[in-house]
Scaffold this motif. Structure first.
Motif, PDB file in Angstrom:
ATOM      1  N   UNK A 112       0.487  -1.111   0.277  1.00 45.57           N
ATOM      2  CA  UNK A 112      -0.284   0.618  -0.213  1.00 45.57           C
ATOM      3  C   UNK A 112       0.812   1.148   0.266  1.00 45.57           C
ATOM      4  N   UNK A 113       1.812   1.248   0.480  1.00 46.11           N
ATOM      5  CA  UNK A 113       2.937   2.748   0.809  1.00 46.11           C
ATOM      6  C   UNK A 113       3.427   3.149  -0.859  1.00 46.11           C
ATOM      7  N   UNK A 114       3.707   1.599  -1.538  1.00 41.71           N
ATOM      8  CA  UNK A 114       4.129   2.190  -2.763  1.00 41.71           C
ATOM      9  C   UNK A 114       2.675   2.717  -3.601  1.00 41.71           C
ATOM     10  N   UNK A 115       1.459   2.434  -3.332  1.00 38.55           N
ATOM     11  CA  UNK A 115      -0.143   2.623  -4.195  1.00 38.55           C
ATOM     12  C   UNK A 115      -0.944   1.476  -4.299  1.00 38.55           C
ATOM     13  N   UNK A 116      -0.694   0.188  -4.081  1.00 36.47           N
ATOM     14  CA  UNK A 116      -0.886  -0.674  -4.694  1.00 36.47           C
ATOM     15  C   UNK A 116      -2.156  -1.376  -3.434  1.00 36.47           C
ATOM     16  N   UNK A 117      -2.814  -0.514  -4.209  1.00 37.79           N
ATOM     17  CA  UNK A 117      -4.226  -1.447  -3.362  1.00 37.79           C
ATOM     18  C   UNK A 117      -4.682  -2.193  -3.973  1.00 37.79           C
ATOM     19  N   UNK A 118      -5.131  -3.679  -2.746  1.00 38.09           N
ATOM     20  CA  UNK A 118      -6.883  -4.528  -3.447  1.00 38.09           C
ATOM     21  C   UNK A 118      -7.444  -3.968  -3.604  1.00 38.09           C
ATOM     22  N   UNK A 119      -8.309  -4.719  -4.466  1.00 39.92           N
ATOM     23  CA  UNK A 119      -9.568  -4.037  -5.523  1.00 39.92           C
ATOM     24  C   UNK A 119     -10.267  -6.055  -4.712  1.00 39.92           C
TER      25      UNK A 119
ATOM     26  N   UNK B 110      -4.762 -17.240   5.948  1.00 37.92           N
ATOM     27  CA  UNK B 110      -4.097 -16.108   5.478  1.00 37.92           C
ATOM     28  C   UNK B 110      -5.451 -15.296   5.125  1.00 37.92           C
ATOM     29  N   UNK B 111      -6.804 -16.059   5.911  1.00 36.21           N
ATOM     30  CA  UNK B 111      -7.408 -15.123   5.481  1.00 36.21           C
ATOM     31  C   UNK B 111      -7.785 -14.471   7.122  1.00 36.21           C
ATOM     32  N   UNK B 112      -7.345 -14.802   7.489  1.00 37.25           N
ATOM     33  CA  UNK B 112      -7.233 -13.884   8.820  1.00 37.25           C
ATOM     34  C   UNK B 112      -7.420 -12.374   8.683  1.00 37.25           C
ATOM     35  N   UNK B 113      -5.011 -12.431   8.171  1.00 33.20           N
ATOM     36  CA  UNK B 113      -4.823 -11.790   7.410  1.00 33.20           C
ATOM     37  C   UNK B 113      -5.548 -10.851   6.073  1.00 33.20           C
ATOM     38  N   UNK B 114      -6.454 -11.272   5.689  1.00 34.64           N
ATOM     39  CA  UNK B 114      -6.683 -10.878   4.502  1.00 34.64           C
ATOM     40  C   UNK B 114      -8.288 -10.382   4.901  1.00 34.64           C
ATOM     41  N   UNK B 115      -8.980 -10.210   5.568  1.00 31.95           N
ATOM     42  CA  UNK B 115      -9.785  -9.476   6.685  1.00 31.95           C
ATOM     43  C   UNK B 115      -9.741  -8.159   6.730  1.00 31.95           C
ATOM     44  N   UNK B 116      -8.432  -8.397   7.935  1.00 33.91           N
ATOM     45  CA  UNK B 116      -7.484  -6.901   8.229  1.00 33.91           C
ATOM     46  C   UNK B 116      -6.850  -6.381   7.630  1.00 33.91           C
ATOM     47  N   UNK B 117      -6.739  -6.885   5.813  1.00 34.49           N
ATOM     48  CA  UNK B 117      -6.517  -5.773   5.029  1.00 34.49           C
ATOM     49  C   UNK B 117      -7.290  -5.583   4.794  1.00 34.49           C
ATOM     50  N   UNK B 118      -9.181  -5.972   4.494  1.00 34.05           N
ATOM     51  CA  UNK B 118     -10.003  -5.739   3.958  1.00 34.05           C
ATOM     52  C   UNK B 118     -10.400  -4.865   4.749  1.00 34.05           C
ATOM     53  N   UNK B 119      -9.868  -4.313   5.538  1.00 36.68           N
ATOM     54  CA  UNK B 119     -10.418  -3.293   6.466  1.00 36.68           C
ATOM     55  C   UNK B 119     -11.309  -3.804   7.739  1.00 36.68           C
ATOM     56  N   UNK B 120     -11.881  -5.257   7.272  1.00 33.20           N
ATOM     57  CA  UNK B 120     -12.822  -5.821   8.165  1.00 33.20           C
ATOM     58  C   UNK B 120     -12.650  -6.175   9.226  1.00 33.20           C
ATOM     59  N   UNK B 121     -11.628  -6.256   9.958  1.00 35.25           N
ATOM     60  CA  UNK B 121     -10.839  -6.733  11.166  1.00 35.25           C
ATOM     61  C   UNK B 121     -10.374  -5.418  11.800  1.00 35.25           C
ATOM     62  N   UNK B 122     -10.108  -5.602  13.164  1.00 33.54           N
ATOM     63  CA  UNK B 122      -8.436  -4.753  13.597  1.00 33.54           C
ATOM     64  C   UNK B 122      -7.871  -5.584  13.284  1.00 33.54           C
ATOM     65  N   UNK B 123      -7.064  -5.074  13.508  1.00 34.43           N
ATOM     66  CA  UNK B 123      -5.179  -5.737  13.751  1.00 34.43           C
ATOM     67  C   UNK B 123      -5.549  -6.279  14.947  1.00 34.43           C
ATOM     68  N   UNK B 124      -5.559  -5.977  15.997  1.00 40.02           N
ATOM     69  CA  UNK B 124      -5.862  -7.060  17.786  1.00 40.02           C
ATOM     70  C   UNK B 124      -6.959  -8.199  17.763  1.00 40.02           C
ATOM     71  N   UNK B 125      -8.574  -7.879  17.266  1.00 38.67           N
ATOM     72  CA  UNK B 125      -9.212  -8.964  17.336  1.00 38.67           C
ATOM     73  C   UNK B 125      -8.320  -9.431  15.972  1.00 38.67           C
ATOM     74  N   UNK B 126      -7.350  -9.432  14.786  1.00 40.08           N
ATOM     75  CA  UNK B 126      -7.437 -10.655  13.783  1.00 40.08           C
ATOM     76  C   UNK B 126      -5.994 -11.510  14.241  1.00 40.08           C
TER      77      UNK B 126
ATOM     78  N   UNK C  55     -17.861  -3.812   7.692  1.00 39.97           N
ATOM     79  CA  UNK C  55     -17.856  -4.372   6.349  1.00 39.97           C
ATOM     80  C   UNK C  55     -16.236  -4.345   5.581  1.00 39.97           C
ATOM     81  N   UNK C  56     -15.507  -4.717   4.419  1.00 36.55           N
ATOM     82  CA  UNK C  56     -14.726  -4.905   3.994  1.00 36.55           C
ATOM     83  C   UNK C  56     -14.574  -4.169   2.883  1.00 36.55           C
ATOM     84  N   UNK C  57     -13.899  -3.027   2.356  1.00 33.41           N
ATOM     85  CA  UNK C  57     -13.095  -2.117   1.960  1.00 33.41           C
ATOM     86  C   UNK C  57     -13.348  -2.070   0.092  1.00 33.41           C
TER      87      UNK C  57
END
Length: 718
Positions: free
Chosen positions: A63-70, A78-94, A199-201
């Motif tokens: 993301x720091x280079x502007x690569x935002x996931x669609x 990896x579903x847990x990290x994906x949920x955090x990346x998508x904004x549906x979970x915060x890092x402490x919850x994950x 909700x995921x972004x």
């Protein structure tokens, strides 16, 4: 994992710093500590939180280079990290979900898992009488991961292997995504309580639910299902492909899913899709990430901040145009040959002669070789060093030891060690001269050359690229095109590599006929590829260039003795070449898998001898490739097979009794009944260099084309 990124990428370091207290509080794990070379990641309670933290930090780096996931797809943990990346979970919850999940999994006993190259219908047929077996992962159209009792998993692996397929047990302590975890679900639900989610972004393709597009929330029930249900990775990737996604970035410390991802995309009709790993085990992480970033950029992906961040003062400029040679090739015109280059200037110095010789072996134009640049900086590895030493010995009557070449040796330095032997008389011109040509990497490496006959497809040798076939390709130009299959880090076993080789061949020549071959390990891959392709069309010939099937390993009493059998010869080789004693911990090595073994041995070698990374990397990849060949059991191939056998012992190599065969067929007569053996008066490592390659090319042209059309290669300009 990710160690070099901490210094090279500020965004990654900042993400790790933010996650450090989170993982310490929720899981009792230090993410910074997990990046240390000696980190103990043997337990689930350490490795799972570390992987989660690393994936989240790598996503922040992208993301720091502007690569935002669609969109995001998560594989098991990896579903847990994906949920955090998508904004549906915060890092402490994950982190909390990961911590509870890993602790509970350590209480599961019994069961094992295996990866099997079979589509689900065929898998069902072979497991009807094995009731404990279940599909844990739908990886790709022809690959699944199964779980069950160790006895029944072993029985399945044996059945698949006996039928010529690929199956391998996995070194995992828990049979996940199976009924074995049912006793954990109530405790997991109680530990989690109500999971806060949003909700995921971006789009989420679920690998848990039957419908990957299901928008079920990331609540407690979802994470229970994530632990218990099979991973539906293939289904999620297919759904993403149907929606038009064509760029897939694997956010992980190593691309474990790149192969099933590519195979699924191909089956979904999206074989033009781009699959990009973020990091690769055993490489510099900072370089690997920048390479991945560059891969996205050159393929036109939108990474808006990359150019400004990497090259804030950069500008776009025109590069110099190509230097055209202005030769005519019009139909009906007689093309005069280029003037034959002189064999060497009349007053050629020792350095001039050496430069011409090394250029010929390495495939460079002589003027590209700076006499003061270490040859290892130009790509010299241990295999090429042996080839150069053999050529130097023939030219000068003396040659430096391998250690001189591999320890940053330069042309000028090597020339100073040679005797002032007079230049030998020029050899008579070859009937079909040809200089080595570098192939163009791509789907398959394409060598310059044409011809009326079916292309020759050649698989790489152990640890190397197919560029080693440059001399042979040049000599077959005018007779048939030549393509090379370069080494892939993954897949890393013979059947899967053969399947990938066959797939790439059919992209170029869908219907055949096909001619296949390979030198050394490449012949083993080519034989399996020929078996696969012969089911779909005509394979005119299989060409094995001194490919040796190893003899059965002698029985040993302990794993330590087996490790000694494998590595004692290498230690002796190190003593001969570098003059140092390599003390190896055979008991410790005996408890390791192949990758861990070679990594430890090379780490000890690196401490004992100052060697360039290219040499160490080649030793590592060569060992792993040879081990994959030793695990492989060739199946029957009834087609025409041409075996070219070296008749002289190779100098300066590791001696292994398993490869010291005395039978003329090198073990292939048991698998290839239509076998013709031709002896070549050279050693194994000299077969693809002059003068042996001239004999090989001429005989190969005659054998593959009995009508008598010879190669018509004209001399090539460097």
């Amino acid at each position: 994992m990710g160690r070099e990124l901490l210094a090279a990428e500020p965004a990654f370091a900042a993400a790790v710093e933010r996650l450090e207290p989170v993982l310490r509080e929720q899981a009792g794990v230090s993410l910074l500590g997990a990046t240390e070379p000696d980190a103990d990641l043997t337990s689930l309670t350490a490795v799972m939180p570390a992987l989660f933290g690393l994936q989240v930090a790598l996503a922040e780096l992208w993301r720091s280079y502007g690569a935002e996931p669609s969109a995001v797809i998560g594989h098991s943990l990896g579903e847990i990290a994906a949920a955090v990346t998508a904004g549906a979970l915060d890092a402490p919850t994950g982190a909390r979900i990961v911590a509870f999940r890993s602790r509970l999994l350590t209480t599961v006993r019994g069961g094992t898992m295996a990866v099997v190259d079979l589509p689900p219908p065929d898998l069902g047929r072979m497991t009807e009488d094995l009731p404990t077996l279940h599909v844990a992962v739908y990886a790709s159209p022809e690959q699944c991961v199964v779980t069950g009792s160790a006895q029944e998993v072993g029985a399945l692996v044996a059945r698949v292997t006996a039928e010529g397929g690929f199956a391998r047990t996995m070194p995992v302590p828990v049979a996940g995504h199976s009924p074995d975890v049912d006793p954990l679900l109530d405790a997991f639900a109680w530990e989690l309580g109500a999971v806060p989610y949003g909700d995921p972004v971006c789009r989420r393709y679920s690998t848990v639910l039957d419908d990957p597009l299901d928008e079920a929330p990331y609540d407690t029930a979802y994470w229970l299902a994530n632990l218990r249900r099979p991973v539906r990775f293939e289904q999620a990737v297919r759904a993403a492909a149907r929606d038009g996604h064509r760029v897939f970035v694997e956010v992980a410390p190593h691309p474990t899913q790149a192969h099933p991802l590519a195979r699924t995309l191909e089956a979904a009709g999206a074989d033009e899709a781009l699959v990009v790993p973020t990091l690769r085990r055993g490489t510099d992480d900072a370089t690997s990430f920048r390479t991945a970033l560059a891969t996205l950029l050159v393929h036109g992906a939108r990474v808006p901040s990359a150019r400004e961040t990497l090259h804030p003062d950069g500008r776009i400029t025109d590069v110099p145009p190509p230097r055209w040679q202005h030769r005519r090739y019009w139909a009906g015109e007689v093309v005069l040959p280029l003037p034959a280059p002189e064999s060497r200037p009349a007053a050629a110095t020792r350095l001039d002669r050496l430069r011409m010789l090394v250029a010929r072996v390495m495939g460079f134009a002589p003027d590209r070789l700076d006499p003061d640049v270490p040859l290892t900086d130009l790509g010299l590895d241990s295999l090429t060093a042996v080839r150069i030493r053999t050529a130097v010995l023939g030219e000068f009557g003396s040659a430096p030891e391998l250690g001189v070449l591999l320890r940053q040796g330069t042309l000028r330095g090597v020339a100073g060690l040679l005797d002032d032997a007079p230049a030998p008389s020029p050899a008579p011109p070859l009937a079909h001269p040809g200089e080595p040509v570098h192939g163009t990497p791509g789907v398959l490496r394409s060598f310059p050359g044409t011809g009326p006959h079916a292309p020759l497809f050649l698989a790489h040798a152990a640890g190397g690229s197919s560029d080693v076939y440059g001399h042979l390709a040049a000599r077959l130009d005018g007779h048939r095109p030549v393509y090379g299959f370069d080494r892939l880090e993954h897949p890393d076993d013979v059947p899967a590599r053969a399947a990938e080789f066959a797939r790439r061949i059919r992209q170029i020549r869908p219907e055949g006929p096909w001619t296949l071959g390979g030198w050394s390990y490449g012949g083993v891959v080519a034989q399996e590829t020929a078996r696969l392709l012969s089911r779909a069309g005509e394979v005119t010939a299989l060409v094995l260039v001194d490919s040796i099937l190893p003899l059965p390993a002698p029985p040993v009493a302990t794993p330590a003795e087996e490790a000694r059998r494998r590595f004692a010869g290498f230690a002796a080789y190190v003593h001969t070449v570098y003059g140092v004693e390599l003390e190896l911990p055979y008991v410790e090595l005996g408890a390791m898998d192949d990758t861990a073994q070679v990594d430890l041995v090379l780490a000890l070698l690196e401490k004992a001898v100052d060697l360039p990374p290219a040499v160490l990397a080649h030793q590592r990849s060569s060992y792993l490739d040879l081990r994959s060949a030793e695990r492989h059991s060739p199946g029957p191939y009834p087609g025409r097979t041409l075996l070219y056998r070296a008749t002289r012992p190779a100098p300066h190599t590791v001696r292994d009794a398993r490869y010291e065969r005395t039978d003329a067929t090198l073990g292939w007569d048991a698998h290839c009944p239509d076998l013709t053996v031709t002896d070549l008066p050279a050693h194994h490592l000299a077969l693809l260099d002059p003068p042996a390659v001239d004999t090989l090319a001429a005989d190969l042209a005659r054998a593959l084309d009995p009508s008598g059309l010879p190669p018509t290669t004209a001399p090539m300009e460097p």
